[in-house]
Design a protein around this motif. Sequence first.
Motif, short mmCIF file in Angstrom:
data_model
loop_
_atom_site.label_atom_id
_atom_site.label_comp_id
_atom_site.label_asym_id
_atom_site.label_seq_id
_atom_site.Cartn_x
_atom_site.Cartn_y
_atom_site.Cartn_z
N SER A 120 62.40 -0.46 47.93
CA SER A 120 63.70 0.24 47.73
C SER A 120 64.08 0.15 46.42
O SER A 120 63.82 -1.08 45.55
CB SER A 120 64.71 -0.50 48.54
OG SER A 120 64.16 -0.34 50.06
N PRO A 121 64.76 0.82 45.75
CA PRO A 121 65.68 0.85 44.51
C PRO A 121 66.41 -0.23 44.44
O PRO A 121 67.19 -0.76 45.65
CB PRO A 121 66.25 2.20 44.30
CG PRO A 121 65.76 2.96 45.11
CD PRO A 121 65.22 2.34 46.45
N GLY A 175 68.61 -2.10 36.46
CA GLY A 175 69.50 -2.07 35.19
C GLY A 175 69.40 -3.10 34.24
O GLY A 175 69.55 -2.97 33.07
N ASP A 176 69.18 -4.43 34.79
CA ASP A 176 69.03 -5.56 34.07
C ASP A 176 67.80 -5.69 33.30
O ASP A 176 67.89 -6.00 32.14
CB ASP A 176 69.26 -6.88 34.92
CG ASP A 176 69.93 -8.07 34.27
OD1 ASP A 176 70.53 -7.81 33.32
OD2 ASP A 176 69.89 -9.22 34.89
N LEU A 177 66.77 -5.10 33.83
CA LEU A 177 65.55 -5.00 33.11
C LEU A 177 65.61 -4.08 31.94
O LEU A 177 64.94 -4.47 31.09
CB LEU A 177 64.48 -4.38 34.18
CG LEU A 177 63.74 -5.46 34.98
CD1 LEU A 177 62.94 -4.47 36.28
CD2 LEU A 177 62.79 -6.29 34.51
N SER A 178 66.36 -3.06 32.15
CA SER A 178 66.70 -2.04 31.15
C SER A 178 67.29 -2.71 29.88
O SER A 178 66.86 -2.29 28.72
CB SER A 178 67.21 -0.76 31.72
OG SER A 178 67.63 0.21 30.82
N ALA A 200 66.19 3.28 35.56
CA ALA A 200 67.35 3.08 34.50
C ALA A 200 67.15 3.63 33.35
O ALA A 200 65.99 4.04 33.14
CB ALA A 200 67.72 1.56 34.28
N GLU A 201 67.98 3.48 32.37
CA GLU A 201 67.70 4.10 30.97
C GLU A 201 66.49 3.76 30.50
O GLU A 201 65.83 4.48 29.86
CB GLU A 201 68.98 3.73 30.21
CG GLU A 201 68.75 4.29 28.65
CD GLU A 201 69.96 3.97 27.88
OE1 GLU A 201 69.87 4.08 26.46
OE2 GLU A 201 70.86 3.12 28.37
N ASP A 237 56.84 -2.94 36.93
CA ASP A 237 58.34 -2.33 36.41
C ASP A 237 57.66 -2.41 34.89
O ASP A 237 57.15 -3.32 34.07
CB ASP A 237 59.41 -3.43 36.49
CG ASP A 237 59.65 -3.52 37.80
OD1 ASP A 237 60.06 -2.47 38.45
OD2 ASP A 237 59.78 -4.86 38.48
N PHE A 238 58.10 -1.42 33.95
CA PHE A 238 58.02 -1.17 32.63
C PHE A 238 59.29 -1.09 32.12
O PHE A 238 60.10 -0.53 32.63
CB PHE A 238 57.18 -0.10 32.19
CG PHE A 238 55.57 -0.17 32.43
CD1 PHE A 238 54.67 -0.82 31.27
CD2 PHE A 238 54.84 0.28 33.51
CE1 PHE A 238 53.41 -0.71 31.49
CE2 PHE A 238 53.63 -0.20 33.84
CZ PHE A 238 52.77 -0.67 32.58
N PHE A 239 59.58 -1.89 30.86
CA PHE A 239 61.13 -1.81 30.51
C PHE A 239 60.75 -1.43 28.94
O PHE A 239 61.86 -1.48 28.31
CB PHE A 239 61.54 -2.92 30.58
CG PHE A 239 61.11 -4.20 29.79
CD1 PHE A 239 61.56 -4.53 28.67
CD2 PHE A 239 59.91 -4.94 30.54
CE1 PHE A 239 60.85 -5.78 28.02
CE2 PHE A 239 59.29 -6.00 29.86
CZ PHE A 239 59.78 -6.31 28.69
N SER A 240 59.61 -1.20 28.37
CA SER A 240 59.47 -0.86 27.03
C SER A 240 58.45 0.26 27.01
O SER A 240 57.68 0.42 27.70
CB SER A 240 58.97 -2.06 25.99
OG SER A 240 57.93 -2.66 26.47
N HIS A 241 58.29 1.14 25.92
CA HIS A 241 57.41 2.00 25.67
C HIS A 241 57.48 2.86 26.79
O HIS A 241 56.26 3.42 27.24
CB HIS A 241 56.14 1.62 25.31
CG HIS A 241 56.12 0.49 24.14
ND1 HIS A 241 56.44 1.01 22.84
CD2 HIS A 241 55.88 -0.84 24.04
CE1 HIS A 241 56.37 0.06 21.94
NE2 HIS A 241 55.89 -1.10 22.62
N VAL A 242 58.58 3.27 27.67
CA VAL A 242 58.57 3.97 28.86
C VAL A 242 58.31 5.23 28.59
O VAL A 242 57.52 5.96 29.42
CB VAL A 242 59.93 3.82 29.48
CG1 VAL A 242 60.33 2.49 30.22
CG2 VAL A 242 60.92 4.39 28.57
#
Length: 200
Positions: free
Chosen positions: A132-133, A139-142, A96-97, A73-78
């Motif tokens: 699975s998604p 969403g919380d990671l985002s 997610a966003e 999971d990446f949540f920054s510098h996507v």
Amino acid sequence: MNTQGTPAPGSGALELPPFSLDVQALDLGGDIKAVGLELVETENREPVRGKDAAQIWSAVFPALAGSESYAVDFFSHVERVREFCKMREFAFREAAERCLVLPQPNQEQLLQFFERFEGETFGFRAGAASPSPDSALEGDLSKRGLDAYQSAYARYSFCAICEPEDGWVTLLSESLWTSEVIRRVRPAVQPFDIYIARPN
């Protein structure tokens, strides 16, 4: 321990392997169960970085997951991660966003990620739910970054917060305790001449 060291030529002193992997239980408060993994240079206790670190970590994570599915999971510098994946034709999912998920990268792909994104913090999760998604977690990671794992890790075999530049990984798990982490990791790190320790 992985190895006890070998006598240094011309002396009675033991010569320890160049790298050490310290594996210890962490107290994060509440009911959170966690194990810390720290990869350091044995002599100076500095974090192992660069290609050596990337090779070791890319072997450690598939070993920890065993036969279970996993995802990164990446949540920054996507944007940078997205471009990196596109250029190399690596599979990824816009979750997610501000969350990008890489399903089941192989060891060579993990090696490239650990090398390229050594300065970033990212996540790794393993278990039956990982293919699975997971819209709640993603969403919380985002929104909150890897703090989101604290309320979700019980649904997985483990969730890991990876900080390669600091040589540090925090494993959140209900089922992986220190001795089990060492048991899984030891065969994977054997080629790298690493001393595995349980500091107290």
